[in-house]
Design a protein around this motif. Structure first.
Motif, PDB file in Angstrom:
ATOM      1  N   PRO A  13      35.698  38.629  41.147  1.00 41.86           N
ATOM      2  CA  PRO A  13      34.236  38.526  41.209  1.00 41.86           C
ATOM      3  C   PRO A  13      33.580  39.841  40.788  1.00 41.86           C
ATOM      4  O   PRO A  13      34.087  40.916  41.109  1.00 41.86           O
ATOM      5  CB  PRO A  13      33.958  38.231  42.692  1.00 41.86           C
ATOM      6  N   VAL A  14      32.470  39.724  40.074  1.00 36.23           N
ATOM      7  CA  VAL A  14      31.719  40.927  39.700  1.00 36.23           C
ATOM      8  C   VAL A  14      30.389  40.992  40.458  1.00 36.23           C
ATOM      9  O   VAL A  14      29.593  41.896  40.242  1.00 36.23           O
ATOM     10  CB  VAL A  14      31.458  40.995  38.175  1.00 36.23           C
TER      11      VAL A  14
ATOM     12  N   GLN B  83      32.844  46.326  34.241  1.00 39.10           N
ATOM     13  CA  GLN B  83      32.511  44.995  34.747  1.00 39.10           C
ATOM     14  C   GLN B  83      33.278  43.915  33.985  1.00 39.10           C
ATOM     15  O   GLN B  83      33.792  42.958  34.578  1.00 39.10           O
ATOM     16  CB  GLN B  83      31.000  44.752  34.633  1.00 39.10           C
ATOM     17  N   GLU B  84      33.395  44.095  32.683  1.00 35.63           N
ATOM     18  CA  GLU B  84      34.083  43.111  31.848  1.00 35.63           C
ATOM     19  C   GLU B  84      35.573  43.050  32.183  1.00 35.63           C
ATOM     20  O   GLU B  84      36.166  41.967  32.274  1.00 35.63           O
ATOM     21  CB  GLU B  84      33.854  43.464  30.371  1.00 35.63           C
TER      22      GLU B  84
ATOM     23  N   ARG C  95      36.016  41.267  35.392  1.00 34.98           N
ATOM     24  CA  ARG C  95      35.845  39.832  35.174  1.00 34.98           C
ATOM     25  C   ARG C  95      37.091  39.224  34.529  1.00 34.98           C
ATOM     26  O   ARG C  95      37.584  38.176  34.962  1.00 34.98           O
ATOM     27  CB  ARG C  95      34.614  39.582  34.284  1.00 34.98           C
ATOM     28  N   ARG C  96      37.637  39.913  33.515  1.00 35.44           N
ATOM     29  CA  ARG C  96      38.824  39.387  32.819  1.00 35.44           C
ATOM     30  C   ARG C  96      40.060  39.372  33.719  1.00 35.44           C
ATOM     31  O   ARG C  96      41.025  38.648  33.449  1.00 35.44           O
ATOM     32  CB  ARG C  96      39.103  40.215  31.568  1.00 35.44           C
TER      33      ARG C  96
END
Lengths: 383, 383
Positions: A303-304, A294-295, A298-299
């Motif tokens: 969109p997560v 997820q990170e 995001r980076r």
């Protein structure tokens, strides 16, 4: 320039990756001096690169024609595809005509499908100009158009003769589309190569800044992973399905929002996070790895969370997906970072992960508006 | 029941030929008890045979659906094809759905192309109910739709899993369509089997009367000849082109008259006579054999003259034909009865044969009306 070979016996082909490939003699291998070439591109890409490709091809073909389509996923349909056939037939192009797809995934999918169908098959070459197309859609021979009732429902497995990925063309790409491409790169690491996944965690900022060496490495490693999978299962009878990690949810997002609202890579980004959630709930993926995925998504600027649509809408949209196998929806899930499995998942776990990542719980059979905080509570859902 | 095997490695399949096959358990080999079947047929054939096929399939599939299309070559187009996709998607049919083509060549070509494209390929079975489809179009995997600028321009090579030719269905066929099927039977004898050609000369009246043993022999021998050619050259890179004997002229006739005016078999009948004329003018075929071919075509109830269109219109129409190879039109010609060659022919010989068989000589660059007797003089033409 670096080369990745897609090993498919008589249909094997090269992917050439590097800077300035449109300005060099990259196309000699596919030359047909007595035949024509047709460049298929769109109104955004044509002013940037069509002239360069035209000049690169002219020494190798009797004549080089162009067909410029409108730009956008909403044009990935039959009427637009038919403009390619019109262009070919108006000039009485024969079976030796080679089609060149100059653009992103939509242009590649449509040009490839047109090549598969025109006179029951003419040669074609992919010249992807987006990151997503360079690392994913230009490789492997999946071609298609959309139908109002489903994405990519009408298409063919049809391999190009050559793929030319000029990373310089990425410099004109909007940052949003760079991020969309990164989604598929992350996917390749997540399903097949934990070391590459770690490399992406280290180099994400350099990739978003399009640093040459980082981009070439990421494109090459992505193409290698995809080519290895495709070589084992060209027509997706088994293994190849792992490349759809995040895509069952992603396609539902795209269809639910209306094609073209979310970029494909954006939908895949959120879709991977939801699929990792299902993997975690099934005990296949440890919570720390789900957080790492997820990170990284995001980076990458993706969109997560899925868009807020009613849960039932998501479930309906996933029924018709192509991975639907005689009624049982199977998902590509992570078995640890760097490994993937194809498995049917209990609906309550799917529902739980969807609710945890943005789907709206329906309060009643009637459609509810945007969910209240209470209705969006994450976690397990009693059936 | 007799069986002809089409040898194509993993894609090999059987052609079953006999009487009453729709009423027997002919379809067990393609059973998918957990998946659906979709019968694609037309408004003419549905009232006659759809119920019988439905009942034959129901024990072998979870559900059997039907899609009934309008009847006619003019519907061999994208909007009609899309009705098959609509039917599949409205019922959320998945990749294991098997399509059954119940009808003539148009239904077979469209259903096959729909099967090739739906979700990038689902299984399909041919159940041809016309003589032309039983002896030709259902065998060999050529599928396509028409484009306003050319016949069969958009399609795929896609093999069925099984072909079931029930000769009893021919009893409801109009005599004109029996003759159209005989054109392709004559073609198979002419290009590949002089003995079969002689058998046809002996049995033509029995064939037109649809005598069981004669029809089964003619269908089987036609399928054997076609299967042997297809097995050697599935995608028409060479040998398979000989199956197009009479078709370059035939397609020009169909297009020139507007699709659906002449039956395909009728156009091929006249086309073979013109092609034999070119063969004779090139010294490949003796005059007596050219007369034998013309006489057999006539006895099959087929036209031996092309419709009266301006010569230039024929020449224009043939340029865009698929056998057009980078600008040089090649023809399938007879090298004696029972042998075929693919060869470029001088335009004056092509012109001469066209004029000898009905084309109108253009008196001036402007279009002339129906030609005067003088303008229709047969024989060689000074360039």
């Amino acid at each position: 320039m670096t080369t990745v070979r897609v090993e498919l016996d008589q249909r094997a082909y090269d992917i050439r990756i590097g800077a300035g490939l449109l300005g060099r003699d990259t196309f000699a291998d596919v030359a047909q001096p007595k035949a024509r070439a047709l460049i298929v591109t769109n109104t955004t890409v044509a002013p940037l690169y069509a002239q360069a490709l035209q000049q690169a091809l002219e020494p190798h073909f009797a004549e080089v024609l162009q067909c410029v389509l409108p730009d956008g996923e909403q044009y990935k349909d039959w009427p637009t595809l038919n403009r390619i056939f019109d262009a070919l037939l108006e000039r009485q192009c024969d079976r030796k005509t080679t089609l060149f797809a100059l653009g992103g995934g939509v242009i590649g999918d449509m040009t490839g499908f047109a090549a598969a169908c025109y006179m029951r098959g003419v040669p074609f070459v992919q010249v992807p100009t987006t990151l997503l197309a360079q690392v994913d859609s230009s490789v492997g021979g999946k071609t298609a158009i959309n139908h109002p009732l489903g994405k990519n429902m009408i298409g063919a497995f049809y391999q190009p003769r050559l793929v030319v990925a000029d990373v310089e063309t990425l410099r004109t790409l909007p940052p949003r589309e760079v991020s969309a491409g990164l989604a598929e790169i992350i996917k390749h690491g997540a399903i097949a190569d934990a070391e590459f996944f770690g490399w992406l965690e280290t180099h994400m900022e350099r990739l978003r800044a399009l640093e040459h060496d980082a981009v070439v490495h990421a494109v090459r490693r992505s193409c290698e992973i995809k080519a290895a999978v495709v070589a084992q299962d060209e027509t997706e009878s088994g293994l190849r399905a792992i490349l759809n990690f995040g895509h069952t949810f992603g396609h539902a997002i795209e269809a639910g929002m209306g094609y073209g609202q979310w970029l494909h890579g954006e939908a895949v980004g959120a879709g991977m996070v939801i699929a990792a959630g299902v993997s975690e709930r099934l005990g296949l993926l440890d919570p720390a790895s789900a957080v790492r995925l997820q990170e990284l998504v995001r980076r990458a600027g993706l969109p997560v969370e899925a868009p807020a649509l009613p849960l039932q809408r998501y479930l309906d949209l996933m029924q018709v997906d192509k991975k639907n196998d005689a009624g049982n929806v199977r998902f590509v899930l992570l078995q640890g970072l760097g490994g993937a499995v194809l498995r049917a998942a209990p609906q309550d776990l799917v529902t739980s992960s969807l609710l945890a990542h943005g789907a709206i719980r329906d309060a009643s059979p009637a459609m509810s508006g945007p969910g209240s905080p209470a209705s969006r509570t994450a976690g397990s859902l009693a059936a």
